[in-house]
Design an enzyme around this catalytic site. Structure first.
Site, short mmCIF file in Angstrom:
data_model
loop_
_atom_site.label_atom_id
_atom_site.label_comp_id
_atom_site.label_asym_id
_atom_site.label_seq_id
_atom_site.Cartn_x
_atom_site.Cartn_y
_atom_site.Cartn_z
N GLU A 157 4.51 6.25 28.20
CA GLU A 157 5.55 7.21 27.80
C GLU A 157 5.70 7.17 26.29
OE1 GLU A 157 9.41 7.12 29.71
OE2 GLU A 157 8.52 6.56 31.62
N GLU A 204 10.22 0.87 33.63
CA GLU A 204 11.22 0.34 32.68
C GLU A 204 12.11 -0.69 33.35
OE1 GLU A 204 13.21 3.65 30.77
OE2 GLU A 204 11.56 3.87 29.35
P1 P53 Z 1 15.29 11.21 28.64
C1 P53 Z 1 16.84 6.60 28.33
C2 P53 Z 1 17.63 7.00 29.40
C3 P53 Z 1 17.08 7.08 30.65
C4 P53 Z 1 15.73 6.74 30.85
O1 P53 Z 1 14.42 9.91 28.45
C5 P53 Z 1 14.97 6.34 29.79
C6 P53 Z 1 15.50 6.28 28.52
C7 P53 Z 1 14.67 5.86 27.35
O2 P53 Z 1 14.24 4.54 27.41
O3 P53 Z 1 13.69 5.97 29.96
C8 P53 Z 1 12.55 6.78 30.06
O4 P53 Z 1 14.75 11.95 29.79
C9 P53 Z 1 12.29 7.05 31.51
C10 P53 Z 1 12.04 8.49 31.82
C11 P53 Z 1 12.85 9.37 30.89
C12 P53 Z 1 12.37 9.13 29.47
O5 P53 Z 1 12.61 7.78 29.14
O6 P53 Z 1 16.68 10.73 28.85
O7 P53 Z 1 11.26 6.24 32.05
O8 P53 Z 1 12.32 8.69 33.18
O9 P53 Z 1 12.78 10.72 31.19
C13 P53 Z 1 13.03 10.00 28.42
O10 P53 Z 1 15.15 11.98 27.36
#
Ligand code: P53
Length: 489
Positions: free
Chosen positions: A386, A199
């Protein structure tokens, strides 16, 4: 029709949210190890000490206005979810056996950089860390599961953050490339698929995603430039070490799925502009140069980035083989601020969509639209690495989680991806669900926000047996993979 015969079905995790064992096998601390637990309503914080010995916690992970001499540190009396996470470090055999039972063709994971270079600055790697990933890759190959490895998933050796602000400083590129060379050479016959920066457009999160202790557009964009150069150098280096490597970039594509709140052209322009702030990352990584609109945007906003001689050439030579992406939701935006023009705010509600408990809009059609857009823009294969739904699962009286809402989510999104393939002709290489087993949430640090097909007995107070159990969705996803995405009932 349908998905490719060699479609890469699987699941995806990140070391800092899954592995635990934070001090085992010679691993050094990471930026992610000083982040405390938050909740749906309260942001995570970061702990640090000042030269006078006083101990502090930031409000939120957008670390800014830090006093001089602050040093990030693990302190007594705080909960740090990454330290144990759900202990893949000691459960990898059991977990990989479950992935094999699901029928995984691929498993996306990240290598923890400070497990290989504890401070990021050593000349020689930590053999015990390298050995751990050898064991993990061997275990995967035992079941014919192809590893897909993210080199940088939000995790930086903490020493690099404390010494020079991590990616804010150009010297971090050299440390990162040394790490890449080590793992490329070591695993050149075990790993074929690599992703550079998870990301990359979430560098806007600063500390959480890249260990940058600042919240300033000039610093963020300079750090982004360093990551672009590092990514391109890694692509070039990887190809030299093994020409069969396939190396991709990784985009948080939810942030490009921005709808205008109305058909007012002002709203449409706003949505277009906001998507551009995200697409520009893939533009650089796929086309090999900064797009004109981004250069103009930076000029207008007084953002000056320093490029060194040779950088432009590196970017040109290091374009990626494929695009990987995460997709969770769509967003809406408006030129009228009160309607919510900030894409980071969850406040702007789309009245046509339902949302998850964490306020994430559920939008499978938005997924198809975004896949179509990305493929049109670059004509490169897409790998969805993802997608999933975070929910507060309840264990039923029979000891099983009955997660029909999760099955519904995946059914509609996999159908949308199928539509993108069959109706729009998009070239999709594969699909890995986020968190096939419950892991720590990156955004809030909670365990309560679960994504898995496999339940892990662990709560937010560090309690639980870590026992793994299959949810209802486990059998469903297994069937989807076995039918190559044909049976979604
Ligand atoms: P979680 C939001 C915040 C932090 C990471 O998010 C994020 C996002 C969404 O874009 O990105 C990805 O765990 C990331 C993962 C993460 C997943 O989204 O906050 O690549 O590491 O766990 C889901 O629900």
């Amino acid at each position: 029709m349908g998905f490719r015969k060699d479609f890469l079905w699987g699941g995806a995790t990140a070391a800092n949210q899954y592995e635990g064992g934070w001090q085992e096998g010679g691993r050094g601390p990471a930026n992610t190890d000083v982040m405390t637990k938050g909740s749906k309503d309260q942001a995570r914080g970061v702990t640090y000490v000042l030269p006078d010995g006083s101990e502090h916690l930031t409000r939120g992970v957008a670390v800014k206005d830090l006093p001089k001499g602050a040093e990030f540190k693990v302190l007594e009396g705080y909960t740090y979810p990454s330290h144990e996470a759900v202990d893949f470090y000691h459960h990898y055999k059991e977990d990989i056996a479950l992935f094999a039972e699901l029928g995984f063709k691929t498993y996306r994971m990240s290598i923890s950089w400070p497990r290989i270079y504890p401070t990021g600055m050593e000349e020689e790697p930590n053999e015990e860390g390298l050995k751990f990933y050898d064991d993990v890759f061997d275990e995967l190959h035992k079941y014919k599961i192809e590893p897909m490895v993210t080199l940088h998933h939000f995790e930086v050796p903490l020493a690099l953050t404390n010494t020079w602000g991590a990616w804010a400083d150009r010297r971090t590129i050299g440390c990162f490339i040394r790490f890449c060379r080590t793992v490329f050479e070591r695993y050149k016959n075990k790993v074929k698929y690599w992703l550079t920066f998870n990301e990359i457009n979430n560098i806007y999160f600063g500390f959480l995603s890249s260990g940058i202790p600042a919240d300033d557009m000039n610093i963020t964009m300079q750090a982004a430039h360093h990551q672009f150069v590092a990514s391109a150098m890694a692509v070039k280096l990887g190809r030299e070490i093994n020409p069969d490597f396939r190396i991709g970039c990784m985009l948080a594509a939810s942030r490009c799925t921005v709808y205008p709140a109305t058909c007012n052209p002002l709203d449409i322009q706003k949505a277009w502009e906001q998507a551009g702030r995200q697409y520009f990352f893939t533009d650089v990584q796929c086309r090999g140069y900064y797009p004109s609109y981004q250069l103009k945007f930076m000029e207008r906003n007084g953002i000056h980035i320093h490029m060194e001689d040779g950088d432009e050439e590196i970017l040109k030579e290091g374009t990626v083989d494929f695009i990987s992406l995460s997709y969770y939701r769509s967003m809406i935006t408006s030129a009228t601020p009160e309607k919510g023009s900030d894409p980071l705010l969850l406040g702007a509600i789309n009245p046509y969509l339902k949302a998850t408990e964490w306020g994430i809009a559920i939008d499978p059609l938005g997924f198809r639209i975004t896949l179509h857009n990305l493929y049109d823009r670059y004509q490169l294969p897409l790998m969805i690495v993802e997608n999933g739904i975070g929910a507060a699962d309840e264990v039923g009286e029979d000891g099983v989680v009955h997660d029909d809402y999760r099955i519904d989510f995946f059914r509609s999104h996999i159908q949308a991806m199928k539509d993108a393939v069959e109706l729009d002709g998009v070239d999709v290489m594969g699909y890995t669900s986020w968190g096939p087993i419950d892991i720590v949430s990156a955004g809030t640090g909670e365990m309560r926000k679960r994504y898995g097909f496999i339940y892990v007995d662990k709560d937010d107070e560090n309690g639980g047996t870590l026992k793994r159990t299959k949810k209802d969705s486990f059998l469903w996803y297994k069937k989807v993979i076995a039918s190559n995405g044909e049976d979604l009932d």
